[in-house]
Scaffold this motif. Structure first.
Motif, PDB file in Angstrom:
ATOM      1  N   THR A  26       0.887  -1.275   0.011  1.00 21.64           N
ATOM      2  CA  THR A  26      -0.195   0.240   0.009  1.00 21.64           C
ATOM      3  C   THR A  26       0.819   1.243   0.016  1.00 21.64           C
ATOM      4  O   THR A  26       0.562   2.255  -0.628  1.00 21.64           O
ATOM      5  N   VAL A  27       2.101   1.129   0.756  1.00 25.32           N
ATOM      6  CA  VAL A  27       3.111   2.385   0.741  1.00 25.32           C
ATOM      7  C   VAL A  27       3.547   2.681  -0.596  1.00 25.32           C
ATOM      8  O   VAL A  27       3.775   3.641  -1.165  1.00 25.32           O
ATOM      9  N   ALA A  28       3.859   1.492  -1.348  1.00 27.10           N
ATOM     10  CA  ALA A  28       4.490   1.601  -2.777  1.00 27.10           C
ATOM     11  C   ALA A  28       4.066   1.891  -3.638  1.00 27.10           C
ATOM     12  O   ALA A  28       4.375   2.421  -4.719  1.00 27.10           O
ATOM     13  N   GLN A  29       2.463   1.983  -3.737  1.00 27.12           N
ATOM     14  CA  GLN A  29       1.772   2.507  -4.643  1.00 27.12           C
ATOM     15  C   GLN A  29       0.982   3.888  -4.464  1.00 27.12           C
ATOM     16  O   GLN A  29       0.318   4.396  -5.218  1.00 27.12           O
ATOM     17  N   LEU A  30       1.800   4.552  -3.571  1.00 29.42           N
ATOM     18  CA  LEU A  30       1.021   5.908  -3.406  1.00 29.42           C
ATOM     19  C   LEU A  30       1.810   6.825  -4.345  1.00 29.42           C
ATOM     20  O   LEU A  30       3.023   6.723  -4.856  1.00 29.42           O
ATOM     21  N   SER A  31       0.914   7.879  -4.843  1.00 32.08           N
ATOM     22  CA  SER A  31       1.450   8.895  -5.768  1.00 32.08           C
ATOM     23  C   SER A  31       1.924  10.025  -5.021  1.00 32.08           C
ATOM     24  O   SER A  31       1.431  10.453  -3.987  1.00 32.08           O
ATOM     25  N   PRO A  32       2.912  10.709  -5.533  1.00 36.21           N
ATOM     26  CA  PRO A  32       3.385  12.102  -4.920  1.00 36.21           C
ATOM     27  C   PRO A  32       2.356  12.822  -4.754  1.00 36.21           C
ATOM     28  O   PRO A  32       1.555  13.158  -5.756  1.00 36.21           O
ATOM     29  N   ARG A  33       2.453  13.815  -3.784  1.00 37.33           N
ATOM     30  CA  ARG A  33       1.382  14.790  -3.481  1.00 37.33           C
ATOM     31  C   ARG A  33       2.180  16.146  -3.702  1.00 37.33           C
ATOM     32  O   ARG A  33       3.031  16.360  -3.340  1.00 37.33           O
ATOM     33  N   PRO A  34       1.199  17.218  -3.927  1.00 38.98           N
ATOM     34  CA  PRO A  34       1.872  18.707  -4.032  1.00 38.98           C
ATOM     35  C   PRO A  34       2.472  19.150  -2.666  1.00 38.98           C
ATOM     36  O   PRO A  34       1.787  18.964  -1.733  1.00 38.98           O
ATOM     37  N   VAL A  35       3.656  19.613  -2.580  1.00 34.17           N
ATOM     38  CA  VAL A  35       4.154  20.287  -1.485  1.00 34.17           C
ATOM     39  C   VAL A  35       4.332  21.855  -1.400  1.00 34.17           C
ATOM     40  O   VAL A  35       4.708  22.173  -2.414  1.00 34.17           O
ATOM     41  N   ALA A  36       3.807  22.609  -0.213  1.00 31.63           N
ATOM     42  CA  ALA A  36       3.956  23.801  -0.411  1.00 31.63           C
ATOM     43  C   ALA A  36       5.397  24.223  -0.083  1.00 31.63           C
ATOM     44  O   ALA A  36       6.028  23.717   0.816  1.00 31.63           O
ATOM     45  N   LEU A  37       6.112  25.131  -0.830  1.00 28.03           N
ATOM     46  CA  LEU A  37       7.544  25.492  -0.763  1.00 28.03           C
ATOM     47  C   LEU A  37       7.476  26.914  -0.408  1.00 28.03           C
ATOM     48  O   LEU A  37       7.040  27.784  -1.014  1.00 28.03           O
ATOM     49  N   LEU A  38       8.087  27.135   0.653  1.00 25.65           N
ATOM     50  CA  LEU A  38       8.139  28.442   1.360  1.00 25.65           C
ATOM     51  C   LEU A  38       9.587  29.175   1.035  1.00 25.65           C
ATOM     52  O   LEU A  38      10.671  28.572   1.441  1.00 25.65           O
ATOM     53  N   LEU A  39       9.634  30.241   0.217  1.00 24.59           N
ATOM     54  CA  LEU A  39      10.764  30.755   0.045  1.00 24.59           C
ATOM     55  C   LEU A  39      11.060  32.078   0.929  1.00 24.59           C
ATOM     56  O   LEU A  39       9.895  32.646   1.118  1.00 24.59           O
ATOM     57  N   PRO A  40      12.038  32.417   1.108  1.00 23.47           N
ATOM     58  CA  PRO A  40      12.421  33.306   2.080  1.00 23.47           C
ATOM     59  C   PRO A  40      12.179  34.816   1.309  1.00 23.47           C
ATOM     60  O   PRO A  40      12.192  34.697   0.134  1.00 23.47           O
ATOM     61  N   ARG A  41      11.680  35.838   1.797  1.00 26.38           N
ATOM     62  CA  ARG A  41      11.385  37.095   1.101  1.00 26.38           C
ATOM     63  C   ARG A  41      12.582  37.701   0.715  1.00 26.38           C
ATOM     64  O   ARG A  41      13.619  37.606   1.480  1.00 26.38           O
TER      65      ARG A  41
END
Length: 176
Positions: A26-41
Motif C-alpha cells: 500500500t505504501v509502494a503504490q502511493l502517488s506523490p502529492r504537491p508540497v507547498a514550498l516557502l521561499l524566503p522574502r
C-alpha cells in the motif's frame, strides 16, 4: 583506553546496522502529492549609486562626403549606410577612429548613439556612428557635415559618451 572514551562507549554503544525491510504494497503504490514550498522574502538591497558611463577625451574634426576626404565611394559609409547628396550637419552622423570600435578592440559599435560635448553649440549633441576613419588616427572622431556648409576645424579635448538606453540604429541603406 582513556576514561572519556570509555564513558562515551558505555553511554553510546555502537549500533548494529540492519537491512531495511521491504515497504508494504500500500505504501509502494502511493502517488506523490504537491508540497507547498516557502521561499524566503527578498531582502531589500542597500541603496547604491548607479553605474557611471565612461566618457572619452578625443580630437574632433569635420568631413564632407567628397572623394578627396573619404575613399572612392564617398556616399557609402563603413556600415553600408548611404549618405544623401543633400546631407546637412543636422543629420548627425559621425566616423570614429578604429581603435575605439569593437571590431578593433574598442567599446563602440556601428549604430551606437554618442553624446558629443566641447566643440560648439551648433555641433554638440547626439550623433550615430556610421563610419570609420583611417587606421593611422587614434582617439579621433569625424563629424559629417554637408558639402555646401562652410564648417571647418579641429577641436582637441572633446568629450564623447555612449548613450546606453537607446537601441542601436540599424544601417540605412538603399538598393542601387
Amino acid at each position: 583506553m582513556s576514561i572519556a572514551l570509555f564513558l562515551l562507549t558505555f553511554l553510546f554503544p555502537p549500533r548494529v546496522v540492519m537491512q531495511p525491510a521491504a515497504l508494504p504494497s500500500t505504501v509502494a503504490q502511493l502517488s506523490p502529492r504537491p508540497v507547498a514550498l516557502l521561499l524566503p522574502r527578498p531582502v531589500a538591497l542597500a541603496h547604491h549609486t548607479p553605474r557611471r558611463l565612461t566618457s572619452y577625451r578625443v580630437t574632433a574634426t569635420v568631413y564632407s562626403a567628397k572623394a578627396s576626404q573619404t575613399d572612392s565611394e564617398p556616399f557609402v559609409t563603413a556600415d553600408n549606410s548611404r549618405i544623401s547628396r543633400h546631407h546637412t550637419s543636422k543629420r548627425r552622423w559621425m566616423a570614429l577612429s578604429r581603435d575605439m570600435l569593437k571590431n578593433w578592440g574598442g567599446k563602440f559599435d556601428f549604430g551606437d548613439s554618442v553624446r558629443v560635448k566641447g566643440i560648439s553649440p551648433e555641433l554638440d549633441g547626439v550623433y550615430v556612428i556610421h563610419d570609420t576613419m583611417n587606421r593611422r588616427l587614434h582617439r579621433t572622431i569625424d563629424l559629417l557635415v554637408g558639402r555646401h556648409e562652410k564648417i571647418y576645424g579641429k577641436w582637441d579635448d572633446v568629450t564623447i559618451k555612449k548613450i546606453e538606453d537607446t537601441p542601436p540604429v540599424l544601417p540605412e541603406w538603399q538598393a542601387s
